[in-house]
Design an enzyme around this catalytic site. Sequence first.
Site, short mmCIF file in Angstrom:
data_model
loop_
_atom_site.label_atom_id
_atom_site.label_comp_id
_atom_site.label_asym_id
_atom_site.label_seq_id
_atom_site.Cartn_x
_atom_site.Cartn_y
_atom_site.Cartn_z
N GLU A 1 -39.75 28.23 -20.22
CA GLU A 1 -40.22 28.91 -19.00
C GLU A 1 -39.13 29.86 -18.55
OE1 GLU A 1 -40.49 26.32 -15.62
OE2 GLU A 1 -41.74 27.69 -14.47
N HIS B 1 -41.18 20.37 -19.67
CA HIS B 1 -41.10 21.76 -19.21
C HIS B 1 -40.08 22.46 -20.11
CE1 HIS B 1 -42.93 20.62 -15.34
NE2 HIS B 1 -43.01 21.91 -15.05
N HIS C 1 -48.45 20.24 -10.12
CA HIS C 1 -47.49 19.35 -9.44
C HIS C 1 -48.07 18.89 -8.10
CE1 HIS C 1 -43.83 20.22 -11.95
NE2 HIS C 1 -44.61 21.24 -12.30
O1 LIG Z 1 -42.67 25.33 -13.12
C1 LIG Z 1 -41.80 24.49 -12.86
N1 LIG Z 1 -40.70 24.40 -13.64
C2 LIG Z 1 -39.75 23.45 -13.46
N2 LIG Z 1 -39.81 22.57 -12.45
C3 LIG Z 1 -40.87 22.64 -11.62
C4 LIG Z 1 -41.90 23.57 -11.78
N3 LIG Z 1 -42.79 23.41 -10.80
C5 LIG Z 1 -42.35 22.38 -10.07
N4 LIG Z 1 -41.19 21.93 -10.55
C6 LIG Z 1 -40.36 20.83 -10.03
C7 LIG Z 1 -40.27 20.84 -8.52
C8 LIG Z 1 -40.93 19.57 -8.09
O2 LIG Z 1 -40.32 19.00 -6.97
C9 LIG Z 1 -40.81 18.69 -9.32
C10 LIG Z 1 -41.76 17.52 -9.42
O3 LIG Z 1 -43.09 17.87 -9.24
O4 LIG Z 1 -40.98 19.60 -10.39
ZN LIG Z 2 -44.43 22.88 -13.71
#
Ligand SMILES: O=c1[nH]cnc2c1ncn2[C@H]1C[C@H](O)[C@@H](CO)O1
Ligand SMILES: [Zn+2]
Length: 389
Positions: free
Chosen positions: A231, A228, A41
């Site tokens: 998780e 996603h 990200h």
């Molecule tokens: O691992 C993750 N799971 C779900 N959402 C996530 C994860 N890592 C970052 N994010 C979200 C937070 C950020 O603001 C967004 C966009 O990169 O994605």
């Molecule tokens: Zn992620």
Amino acid sequence: MTRPSPSGTPGAATDRAVKAARALPTADQILRAPKVLLHDHLDGGLRPATVAELARDAGYTGLPESDPEKLGIWFREAADSGSLERYLETFAHTTAVMQSRDALFRVASECAQDLAADGVVYAEVRYAPEQHLEGGLGLEEVVEAVNDGFREGERLAAAEGRRIKVGALLTAMRHAARSLEIATLANAYRDRGVVGFDIAGAEAGFPPTRHLEAFEYLKRENNHFTIHAGEAFGLPSIWEALQWCGADRLGHGVRIIDDITVADDGTVSLGRLASYVRDKRIPLELCPTSNLQTGAASSYAEHPIGLLSRLKFRCTVNTDNRLMSGTTMSREFGHLVDVFGYTLDDLQWFTTNGMKSAFLPFDQRLAMINEVIKPRYAELRAEWLFQGA
Ligand SMILES: O=c1[nH]cnc2c1ncn2[C@H]1C[C@H](O)[C@@H](CO)O1
Ligand SMILES: [Zn+2]
């Protein structure tokens, strides 16, 4: 009986080759090995010093620490919460300082440079354009600032002899309602730096099917997306992402392990969904350190990547959020080498899996595998030749 040869016993070279192939790669070799990163990200990978400087420039006073070193530690500790929801709270600080063209450009440029310095040769970096509109930018301006930053970072890295190719993935936040708009944006920029689409954010309570319209639109456009899933929430999320939404890859997908049983005698059996994921070669974007922080796995040694790799799922290794996890691709590989004893062959397997699963045209993927990844791993494997006896 074999006669000793002047250089030692016959077959000594072969023995050394075998020994070298079995040896654990050193930290330096891991750093120099070409790597592919599919799940990273942009707003989770800033340098702590950049967060502090951008906050000062933008007059953002919400940072918990102003000293870069302490700030880096703060992010790691705050993200170490055991819950995805609490982990995600830390992003309020990074997105707060990424609200101008200059800030986005700088963060993207530094991202490409940092990845190249870590030996990454191909990366897909994601971010949610809808989270960068508070300073008055429009969605297109956000995408262009980031794309321009990536190109600048690629140029600066190449000037230092480190070539990297970076593609953007546009993310829509799953709790919000802008996914169709962001999918349309991703499609509009598909030949201009954006290689696909994703949804992210809290998983529980926000199933992927909430965004079905966006996925169906992208499928009609023959475009690519990852989701996603699997998780913080388990099999139903993975099932929806694949069978309702048609995801090309799974962001994490680590909980597919819930559909696999290992009997006391070591016999492994796969449920229908796990079989489907393996049979269809669905890429799993695994992020070991991030999973430890959000509670999806309890230690590196117990991380499902060990079993999933043995079972030949299409596993890839990723960083997720380098700032929040205090990690790099080399560190992720290093942890796996430590606990699973992976060799250069294994690291090449993960890297090739990553390249096979990239949202890049097939000819480019093939060239990256054959012309970059294979030769460089071969060279690393041959290093023993040039070392003393
Ligand atoms: O691992 C993750 N799971 C779900 N959402 C996530 C994860 N890592 C970052 N994010 C979200 C937070 C950020 O603001 C967004 C966009 O990169 O994605
Ligand atoms: Zn992620």
